[in-house]
Design a protein around this motif. Structure first.
Motif, PDB file in Angstrom:
ATOM      1  N   ARG A  60       0.876  -1.171   0.000  1.00 25.23           N
ATOM      2  CA  ARG A  60       0.000   0.000   0.000  1.00 25.23           C
ATOM      3  C   ARG A  60       0.916   1.225   0.000  1.00 25.23           C
ATOM      4  NH1 ARG A  60      -3.396  -3.597  -0.961  1.00 25.23           N
ATOM      5  NH2 ARG A  60      -5.149  -4.022   0.392  1.00 25.23           N
ATOM      6  N   HIS A  61       0.616   2.175  -0.854  1.00 29.31           N
ATOM      7  CA  HIS A  61       1.461   3.354  -1.004  1.00 29.31           C
ATOM      8  C   HIS A  61       0.719   4.590  -0.547  1.00 29.31           C
ATOM      9  CE1 HIS A  61       4.259   0.877  -3.216  1.00 29.31           C
ATOM     10  NE2 HIS A  61       3.233   0.413  -3.915  1.00 29.31           N
ATOM     11  N   GLY A  62       1.431   5.471   0.151  1.00 29.79           N
ATOM     12  CA  GLY A  62       0.844   6.721   0.606  1.00 29.79           C
ATOM     13  C   GLY A  62       0.900   7.792  -0.469  1.00 29.79           C
ATOM     14  N   CYS A  63       0.135   8.819  -0.289  1.00 29.34           N
ATOM     15  CA  CYS A  63       0.078   9.893  -1.289  1.00 29.34           C
ATOM     16  C   CYS A  63       1.361  10.721  -1.325  1.00 29.34           C
ATOM     17  CB  CYS A  63      -1.129  10.793  -1.029  1.00 29.34           C
ATOM     18  SG  CYS A  63      -1.043  11.683   0.531  1.00 29.34           S
ATOM     19  N   CYS A  64       2.105  10.750  -0.241  1.00 24.76           N
ATOM     20  CA  CYS A  64       3.321  11.567  -0.164  1.00 24.76           C
ATOM     21  C   CYS A  64       4.580  10.715  -0.110  1.00 24.76           C
ATOM     22  CB  CYS A  64       3.248  12.466   1.064  1.00 24.76           C
ATOM     23  SG  CYS A  64       1.848  13.586   1.009  1.00 24.76           S
ATOM     24  N   GLY A  65       4.501   9.500  -0.611  1.00 19.64           N
ATOM     25  CA  GLY A  65       5.658   8.607  -0.581  1.00 19.64           C
ATOM     26  C   GLY A  65       5.565   7.626   0.560  1.00 19.64           C
ATOM     27  N   GLY A  66       6.468   6.694   0.578  1.00 17.60           N
ATOM     28  CA  GLY A  66       6.462   5.673   1.613  1.00 17.60           C
ATOM     29  C   GLY A  66       5.351   4.667   1.379  1.00 17.60           C
ATOM     30  N   GLY A  67       5.258   3.713   2.252  1.00 17.46           N
ATOM     31  CA  GLY A  67       4.218   2.713   2.117  1.00 17.46           C
ATOM     32  C   GLY A  67       4.390   1.611   3.137  1.00 17.46           C
ATOM     33  N   ALA A  68       3.491   0.665   3.061  1.00 16.84           N
ATOM     34  CA  ALA A  68       3.513  -0.468   3.987  1.00 16.84           C
ATOM     35  C   ALA A  68       2.985  -1.701   3.279  1.00 16.84           C
ATOM     36  CB  ALA A  68       2.656  -0.166   5.209  1.00 16.84           C
ATOM     37  N   ASP A  69       3.442  -2.852   3.723  1.00 19.96           N
ATOM     38  CA  ASP A  69       2.917  -4.125   3.240  1.00 19.96           C
ATOM     39  C   ASP A  69       1.860  -4.592   4.229  1.00 19.96           C
ATOM     40  OD1 ASP A  69       6.187  -5.192   2.174  1.00 19.96           O
ATOM     41  OD2 ASP A  69       4.592  -4.272   0.995  1.00 19.96           O
ATOM     42  N   ILE A  70       0.660  -4.834   3.755  1.00 19.93           N
ATOM     43  CA  ILE A  70      -0.463  -5.244   4.593  1.00 19.93           C
ATOM     44  C   ILE A  70      -0.798  -6.700   4.282  1.00 19.93           C
ATOM     45  CG2 ILE A  70      -2.875  -4.761   5.175  1.00 19.93           C
ATOM     46  CD1 ILE A  70      -0.957  -2.459   5.851  1.00 19.93           C
ATOM     47  N   ALA A  71      -1.034  -7.501   5.311  1.00 22.60           N
ATOM     48  CA  ALA A  71      -1.429  -8.897   5.101  1.00 22.60           C
ATOM     49  C   ALA A  71      -2.880  -8.948   4.632  1.00 22.60           C
ATOM     50  CB  ALA A  71      -1.267  -9.695   6.393  1.00 22.60           C
ATOM     51  N   VAL A  72      -3.104  -9.664   3.533  1.00 24.87           N
ATOM     52  CA  VAL A  72      -4.453  -9.850   3.001  1.00 24.87           C
ATOM     53  C   VAL A  72      -4.692 -11.342   2.791  1.00 24.87           C
ATOM     54  CG1 VAL A  72      -4.558  -7.584   1.889  1.00 24.87           C
ATOM     55  CG2 VAL A  72      -3.718  -9.540   0.599  1.00 24.87           C
ATOM     56  N   ALA A  73      -5.961 -11.726   2.809  1.00 29.15           N
ATOM     57  CA  ALA A  73      -6.338 -13.128   2.612  1.00 29.15           C
ATOM     58  C   ALA A  73      -7.322 -13.217   1.461  1.00 29.15           C
ATOM     59  CB  ALA A  73      -6.961 -13.690   3.884  1.00 29.15           C
ATOM     60  N   GLU A  74      -7.165 -14.258   0.662  1.00 25.85           N
ATOM     61  CA  GLU A  74      -8.030 -14.485  -0.490  1.00 25.85           C
ATOM     62  C   GLU A  74      -8.441 -15.947  -0.521  1.00 25.85           C
ATOM     63  OE1 GLU A  74      -5.841 -11.389  -3.502  1.00 25.85           O
ATOM     64  OE2 GLU A  74      -4.898 -13.321  -3.109  1.00 25.85           O
ATOM     65  N   ALA A  75      -9.661 -16.204  -0.944  1.00 20.04           N
ATOM     66  CA  ALA A  75     -10.180 -17.575  -1.018  1.00 20.04           C
ATOM     67  C   ALA A  75      -9.823 -18.183  -2.377  1.00 20.04           C
ATOM     68  CB  ALA A  75     -11.688 -17.587  -0.798  1.00 20.04           C
ATOM     69  N   ARG A  76      -8.528 -18.386  -2.584  1.00 21.06           N
ATOM     70  CA  ARG A  76      -8.030 -18.983  -3.820  1.00 21.06           C
ATOM     71  C   ARG A  76      -6.598 -19.447  -3.596  1.00 21.06           C
ATOM     72  NH1 ARG A  76      -4.513 -15.964  -6.798  1.00 21.06           N
ATOM     73  NH2 ARG A  76      -4.249 -13.797  -6.210  1.00 21.06           N
ATOM     74  N   ALA A  77      -6.128 -20.281  -4.505  1.00 23.41           N
ATOM     75  CA  ALA A  77      -4.732 -20.727  -4.462  1.00 23.41           C
ATOM     76  C   ALA A  77      -3.853 -19.634  -5.071  1.00 23.41           C
ATOM     77  CB  ALA A  77      -4.573 -22.028  -5.239  1.00 23.41           C
ATOM     78  N   PRO A  78      -2.600 -19.535  -4.650  1.00 27.56           N
ATOM     79  CA  PRO A  78      -1.713 -18.525  -5.221  1.00 27.56           C
ATOM     80  C   PRO A  78      -1.290 -18.893  -6.640  1.00 27.56           C
ATOM     81  CG  PRO A  78      -0.505 -19.921  -3.707  1.00 27.56           C
ATOM     82  CD  PRO A  78      -1.947 -20.333  -3.620  1.00 27.56           C
ATOM     83  N   GLU A  79      -0.912 -17.883  -7.411  1.00 23.32           N
ATOM     84  CA  GLU A  79      -0.441 -18.123  -8.776  1.00 23.32           C
ATOM     85  C   GLU A  79       0.900 -18.858  -8.790  1.00 23.32           C
ATOM     86  OE1 GLU A  79      -0.513 -14.506 -11.034  1.00 23.32           O
ATOM     87  OE2 GLU A  79      -2.602 -14.137 -10.526  1.00 23.32           O
ATOM     88  N   ALA A  80       1.728 -18.644  -7.774  1.00 22.16           N
ATOM     89  CA  ALA A  80       3.033 -19.309  -7.670  1.00 22.16           C
ATOM     90  C   ALA A  80       3.125 -20.006  -6.312  1.00 22.16           C
ATOM     91  CB  ALA A  80       4.155 -18.295  -7.845  1.00 22.16           C
ATOM     92  N   PRO A  81       2.487 -21.165  -6.164  1.00 26.86           N
ATOM     93  CA  PRO A  81       2.447 -21.827  -4.855  1.00 26.86           C
ATOM     94  C   PRO A  81       3.812 -22.184  -4.282  1.00 26.86           C
ATOM     95  CG  PRO A  81       1.517 -23.238  -6.570  1.00 26.86           C
ATOM     96  CD  PRO A  81       1.785 -21.908  -7.187  1.00 26.86           C
ATOM     97  N   GLU A  82       4.814 -22.321  -5.130  1.00 24.21           N
ATOM     98  CA  GLU A  82       6.151 -22.660  -4.639  1.00 24.21           C
ATOM     99  C   GLU A  82       6.764 -21.530  -3.802  1.00 24.21           C
ATOM    100  OE1 GLU A  82       6.563 -20.724  -8.650  1.00 24.21           O
ATOM    101  OE2 GLU A  82       5.294 -22.326  -7.872  1.00 24.21           O
TER     102      GLU A  82
END
Length: 97
Positions: A27-49
């Motif tokens: 997630r990126h802020g309007c004035c620079g910087g950002g953070a990684d936020i944990a999210v969950a999805e009801a699906r398998a990942p595109e690169a499970p490895e």
């Protein structure tokens, strides 16, 4: 345990195929910087490895390896057809600037 799955999330996931992915989303802020936020999805990942696979009482959870020791909880919220997964307990990390 790397992640706890609530009974409601487990039941809901089983209706969606029994697979979830927990990953970091930048997630990126309007004035620079950002953070990684944990999210969950009801699906398998595109690169499970790239994920750690956990089989938890009939549900398969693919979790980003950087989140494995965070003590997370996966739950579901909403009503009727508007339900979605969410993650509790993750500490966001600063993105590289």
């Amino acid at each position: 345990m790397a992640i706890e799955v609530s009974d409601r999330a487990r039941a809901w996931l089983k209706t969606k195929g029994g697979v979830a992915t927990v990953r970091l989303s930048p997630r990126h802020g309007c004035c620079g910087g950002g953070a990684d936020i944990a999210v969950a999805e009801a699906r398998a990942p595109e690169a499970p490895e790239r994920y750690t696979r956990l089989d938890l009482d009939g549900v398969t959870v693919h979790i980003d390896p950087t989140l494995v020791d965070q003590g997370l909880r996966l739950d579901v919220e909403g009503f009727l057809g508007l339900r979605h997964l969410f993650v509790e307990g993750a500490s966001p990390t600063r993105s590289k600037e």
